[in-house]
Design a protein around this motif. Structure first.
Motif, PDB file in Angstrom:
ATOM      1  N   SER A 188       0.813  -1.235   0.000  1.00 30.14           N
ATOM      2  CA  SER A 188       0.000   0.000   0.000  1.00 30.14           C
ATOM      3  C   SER A 188       0.837   1.271   0.000  1.00 30.14           C
ATOM      4  O   SER A 188       0.304   2.357  -0.210  1.00 30.14           O
ATOM      5  N   GLY A 189       2.137   1.157   0.271  1.00 29.55           N
ATOM      6  CA  GLY A 189       2.971   2.370   0.283  1.00 29.55           C
ATOM      7  C   GLY A 189       2.751   3.242   1.507  1.00 29.55           C
ATOM      8  O   GLY A 189       3.219   4.381   1.548  1.00 29.55           O
ATOM      9  N   GLN A 190       2.074   2.735   2.539  1.00 32.88           N
ATOM     10  CA  GLN A 190       1.884   3.536   3.766  1.00 32.88           C
ATOM     11  C   GLN A 190       3.222   3.762   4.475  1.00 32.88           C
ATOM     12  O   GLN A 190       3.995   2.815   4.665  1.00 32.88           O
ATOM     13  N   LEU A 191       3.466   5.013   4.862  1.00 32.96           N
ATOM     14  CA  LEU A 191       4.657   5.359   5.649  1.00 32.96           C
ATOM     15  C   LEU A 191       4.253   5.421   7.119  1.00 32.96           C
ATOM     16  O   LEU A 191       3.348   6.177   7.489  1.00 32.96           O
ATOM     17  N   VAL A 356       2.611   4.724  -5.898  1.00 39.66           N
ATOM     18  CA  VAL A 356       1.150   4.746  -5.877  1.00 39.66           C
ATOM     19  C   VAL A 356       0.682   3.305  -5.960  1.00 39.66           C
ATOM     20  O   VAL A 356       1.190   2.511  -6.752  1.00 39.66           O
ATOM     21  N   SER A 357      -0.284   2.978  -5.109  1.00 36.02           N
ATOM     22  CA  SER A 357      -0.791   1.611  -5.048  1.00 36.02           C
ATOM     23  C   SER A 357      -2.227   1.634  -5.573  1.00 36.02           C
ATOM     24  O   SER A 357      -3.108   2.251  -4.993  1.00 36.02           O
ATOM     25  N   LEU A 358      -2.409   0.987  -6.713  1.00 38.27           N
ATOM     26  CA  LEU A 358      -3.721   1.006  -7.366  1.00 38.27           C
ATOM     27  C   LEU A 358      -4.341  -0.379  -7.283  1.00 38.27           C
ATOM     28  O   LEU A 358      -3.726  -1.349  -7.736  1.00 38.27           O
ATOM     29  N   GLU A 359      -5.522  -0.468  -6.755  1.00 36.75           N
ATOM     30  CA  GLU A 359      -6.172  -1.781  -6.688  1.00 36.75           C
ATOM     31  C   GLU A 359      -7.202  -1.920  -7.807  1.00 36.75           C
ATOM     32  O   GLU A 359      -7.903  -0.954  -8.139  1.00 36.75           O
ATOM     33  N   HIS A 360      -7.284  -3.140  -8.350  1.00 32.69           N
ATOM     34  CA  HIS A 360      -8.300  -3.434  -9.378  1.00 32.69           C
ATOM     35  C   HIS A 360      -8.481  -4.948  -9.443  1.00 32.69           C
ATOM     36  O   HIS A 360      -7.503  -5.693  -9.305  1.00 32.69           O
ATOM     37  N   ASP A 361      -9.716  -5.404  -9.641  1.00 37.47           N
ATOM     38  CA  ASP A 361      -9.962  -6.856  -9.701  1.00 37.47           C
ATOM     39  C   ASP A 361      -9.191  -7.519 -10.840  1.00 37.47           C
ATOM     40  O   ASP A 361      -8.893  -8.708 -10.797  1.00 37.47           O
ATOM     41  N   GLU A 362      -8.890  -6.756 -11.878  1.00 36.54           N
ATOM     42  CA  GLU A 362      -8.199  -7.313 -13.049  1.00 36.54           C
ATOM     43  C   GLU A 362      -6.728  -6.880 -13.063  1.00 36.54           C
ATOM     44  O   GLU A 362      -6.105  -6.807 -14.122  1.00 36.54           O
ATOM     45  N   ALA A 363      -6.191  -6.589 -11.878  1.00 35.19           N
ATOM     46  CA  ALA A 363      -4.846  -5.973 -11.806  1.00 35.19           C
ATOM     47  C   ALA A 363      -3.781  -6.765 -12.556  1.00 35.19           C
ATOM     48  O   ALA A 363      -2.949  -6.181 -13.255  1.00 35.19           O
ATOM     49  N   ALA A 364      -3.783  -8.098 -12.423  1.00 30.44           N
ATOM     50  CA  ALA A 364      -2.698  -8.889 -13.025  1.00 30.44           C
ATOM     51  C   ALA A 364      -2.685  -8.697 -14.537  1.00 30.44           C
ATOM     52  O   ALA A 364      -1.627  -8.477 -15.144  1.00 30.44           O
ATOM     53  N   ARG A 365      -3.866  -8.743 -15.145  1.00 30.04           N
ATOM     54  CA  ARG A 365      -3.828  -8.623 -16.614  1.00 30.04           C
ATOM     55  C   ARG A 365      -3.730  -7.174 -17.092  1.00 30.04           C
ATOM     56  O   ARG A 365      -3.268  -6.916 -18.203  1.00 30.04           O
ATOM     57  N   ILE A 366      -4.132  -6.245 -16.264  1.00 32.88           N
ATOM     58  CA  ILE A 366      -3.903  -4.835 -16.643  1.00 32.88           C
ATOM     59  C   ILE A 366      -2.389  -4.573 -16.680  1.00 32.88           C
ATOM     60  O   ILE A 366      -1.882  -3.890 -17.575  1.00 32.88           O
ATOM     61  N   PHE A 379       2.981  -6.009 -10.291  1.00 33.74           N
ATOM     62  CA  PHE A 379       1.741  -6.531  -9.748  1.00 33.74           C
ATOM     63  C   PHE A 379       2.061  -7.224  -8.443  1.00 33.74           C
ATOM     64  O   PHE A 379       3.035  -7.962  -8.356  1.00 33.74           O
ATOM     65  N   ARG A 380       1.279  -6.964  -7.419  1.00 37.06           N
ATOM     66  CA  ARG A 380       1.435  -7.713  -6.176  1.00 37.06           C
ATOM     67  C   ARG A 380       0.079  -8.301  -5.806  1.00 37.06           C
ATOM     68  O   ARG A 380      -0.923  -7.581  -5.747  1.00 37.06           O
ATOM     69  N   SER A 381       0.102  -9.590  -5.614  1.00 40.73           N
ATOM     70  CA  SER A 381      -1.093 -10.363  -5.359  1.00 40.73           C
ATOM     71  C   SER A 381      -1.846  -9.820  -4.132  1.00 40.73           C
ATOM     72  O   SER A 381      -1.184  -9.377  -3.179  1.00 40.73           O
ATOM     73  N   PRO A 382      -3.167  -9.803  -4.073  1.00 41.87           N
ATOM     74  CA  PRO A 382      -4.038 -10.354  -5.107  1.00 41.87           C
ATOM     75  C   PRO A 382      -4.491  -9.343  -6.160  1.00 41.87           C
ATOM     76  O   PRO A 382      -4.907  -9.743  -7.241  1.00 41.87           O
ATOM     77  N   ASN A 383      -4.386  -8.027  -5.865  1.00 37.15           N
ATOM     78  CA  ASN A 383      -5.048  -7.086  -6.779  1.00 37.15           C
ATOM     79  C   ASN A 383      -4.359  -5.725  -6.875  1.00 37.15           C
ATOM     80  O   ASN A 383      -5.016  -4.726  -7.133  1.00 37.15           O
ATOM     81  N   VAL A 384      -3.043  -5.689  -6.637  1.00 39.76           N
ATOM     82  CA  VAL A 384      -2.366  -4.379  -6.573  1.00 39.76           C
ATOM     83  C   VAL A 384      -1.435  -4.140  -7.768  1.00 39.76           C
ATOM     84  O   VAL A 384      -0.611  -4.994  -8.110  1.00 39.76           O
ATOM     85  N   ILE A 385      -1.606  -2.960  -8.361  1.00 38.58           N
ATOM     86  CA  ILE A 385      -0.652  -2.474  -9.376  1.00 38.58           C
ATOM     87  C   ILE A 385       0.167  -1.390  -8.683  1.00 38.58           C
ATOM     88  O   ILE A 385      -0.400  -0.429  -8.163  1.00 38.58           O
ATOM     89  N   ARG A 386       1.491  -1.604  -8.611  1.00 31.88           N
ATOM     90  CA  ARG A 386       2.328  -0.562  -8.000  1.00 31.88           C
ATOM     91  C   ARG A 386       2.952   0.280  -9.106  1.00 31.88           C
ATOM     92  O   ARG A 386       3.501  -0.263 -10.075  1.00 31.88           O
TER      93      ARG A 386
END
Ligand SMILES: Cc1ncc(COP(=O)(O)O)c(C=O)c1O
Ligand SMILES: Nc1c(O)cccc1C(=O)C[C@H](N)C(=O)O
Length: 426
Positions: A188-191, A356-366, A379-386
């Motif tokens: 999530s990139g939280q500091l 920036v941590s972007l979540e999406h159900d289709e993250a892996a294929r995006i 991509f970081r499982s299950p739904n994160v695009i960094r």
């Protein structure tokens, strides 16, 4: 002018005013590529290449004498790198050494500082840290004959993304001996508030360690002043030292002089090491926490890379990085509304790191669709695009391009031709 053209104009203006913009020319990257993965593996710079080649030259021309002669004497390289790194983390030079990897350094410092005694036998960590750290904690507990089920407390997360400092503090009971947390959470990139957590832990007599993997080179730290007991990090992310680049560790001055939990001849005082005595005289610096021969060829690129940080200044890097992630988030909200994305990192400047941590159900294929367009996220499982817009080599216009490509992928649904499963690494 529509909103996206206004944003492009803004990107151009921000690039024109950017005092760090010229550093981009120092890094190798394909002309077509928009690299957003510097939070996993940073790019090669010309200066890092140069200092690696210097070490090869030293080997070529000096052979064994390269340890002390050569242009970058190998015997002192780990200490030299520690000294160059110290300003990035607010440390004294004696408190820092480059050696090992995050995980091996963590083992070393747990072997040194985790001393379960009486009722104080537990380690406090969290449920969101990178797995390697948790594996190390569990194996160290087992080495002490303690069952991790009972002795490792992992702070839960309410939203699966972030941690609440007050919840962590509530769990600092009298049976906790040691606290280990990441400075910035890898997904999530939280500091986290390192100062506040350290103070609270010390009130309970708890030793405090931080994993700086996702903050070193991205933002300033004041480890000495905050009295953090120890820290570990890697240098292949924001510090651009290359794959498998040497790790680093910090031990607060107040703990220097004590023997390392895991000793080896490189733990020695440097003037005593080649006496070859069977009684170790440990270095009085963080150098004591080294074990064996330094990996010179995985250390040398960091010399060149750190020169860039000296020139650019970590405060300037942080300032730009915050502006870049802010710009990226603003564009994501403006251009990607309705496509099912959630920005998962905290929004306040003091609570977010460099990605920036972007979540999406289709993250892996995006992510796969982005890579097809030469945009490298991870991509970081299950739904994160960094997406990490690295201050030293990503421009505001690059950020604009990334978001517009993402928009096109979503509009055309071009991600649908890929399986929604991760590749081997990302
Ligand atoms: C937070 C964190 N800890 C540990 C590691 C692993 O460290 P290493 O492989 O350098 O030991 C990583 C990344 O690989 C990480 O992101
Ligand atoms: N350390 C890595 C490696 O050896 C291979 C591939 C990736 C990595 C990484 O650094 C992953 C990274 N720590 C992460 O946050 O996911």
């Amino acid at each position: 002018m529509d909103n996206s053209n206004i944003a492009r104009q803004e990107a151009i203006e921000l690039d024109n005013q950017d005092k760090l913009a010229h550093f981009k020319q120092e890094f190798y990257i394909g002309d077509e590529t928009l690299y957003m993965d510097g939070n996993s593996l940073g790019l090669l710079s010309k200066r890092a290449e140069e200092t690696l080649l210097t070490s090869l030259e030293d080997w070529k021309h000096h052979a064994i004498e390269g340890w002390t002669d050569g242009e970058q004497p190998w015997y002192y390289m780990s200490e030299k790198l520690g000294e160059m790194t110290a300003p990035l983390i607010g440390a004294k030079k004696e408190e820092v050494i480059n050696t090992g990897s995050i995980t091996t350094n963590l083992h070393q410092l747990l072997a040194t500082f985790f001393k379960p005694e009486g009722k104080k036998t537990k380690i406090l960590a969290d449920t969101l840290n990178f797995p390697s750290d948790i594996y190390a904690l569990k194996s160290q507990l087992r080495l002490h004959g303690l069952d991790p089920e009972e002795h490792l407390i992992q702070v839960p997360s309410d939203d699966g993304r972030t941690l609440d400092e007050d919840t962590i503090i509530e769990l600092m009971n009298n049976d906790v001996a040691l606290l280990l947390l990441p400075s910035v959470l890898y997904r999530s990139g939280q500091l986290l508030d390192i100062k506040k957590l350290t103070e609270a832990a010390h009130e309970k007599g708890i030793i405090v360690g931080f994993d700086l993997a996702h903050s070193i080179g991205a933002l300033p730290h004041e480890l000495h002043e905050w009295e953090v007991d120890f820290a570990v990090w890697c240098t292949y992310k924001y510090l651009n030292s290359g794959p498998g680049g040497v790790g680093g560790l910090f031990v607060h001055e107040k703990h220097l002089g004590q023997a390392p939990g895991l000793a080896g001849w490189f733990s020695s005082r440097k003037d005593k090491q080649f006496d070859m005595d069977h009684t170790l005289i440990p270095a009085e610096t963080a150098g004591a926490f080294q074990i064996g021969t330094p990996h010179i060829l995985s250390s040398a690129p960091l010399i060149g890379s750190l020169k860039i940080f000296e020139e650019a200044g970590i405060e300037n890097i942080r300032k730009k990085s915050l502006q870049q992630t802010e710009f990226m988030m603003k564009l994501i909200e403006q251009e990607l509304d309705g496509f099912g994305f959630t920005i998962a990192n905290p929004r306040e400047n003091k609570r977010r790191g460099g990605h920036v941590s972007l979540e999406h159900d289709e993250a892996a294929r995006i992510c796969k669709a982005l890579k097809e367009k030469h945009i490298i996220p991870d991509f970081r499982s299950p739904n994160v695009i960094r997406l990490a817009p690295i201050a030293l080599y990503v421009s505001y216009e690059d950020i604009f391009e990334v978001v517009m490509h993402l928009k096109e992928i979503m509009e055309k649904q071009s991600y649908k031709k890929f399986e929604n499963e991760r590749g081997i690494i990302a």
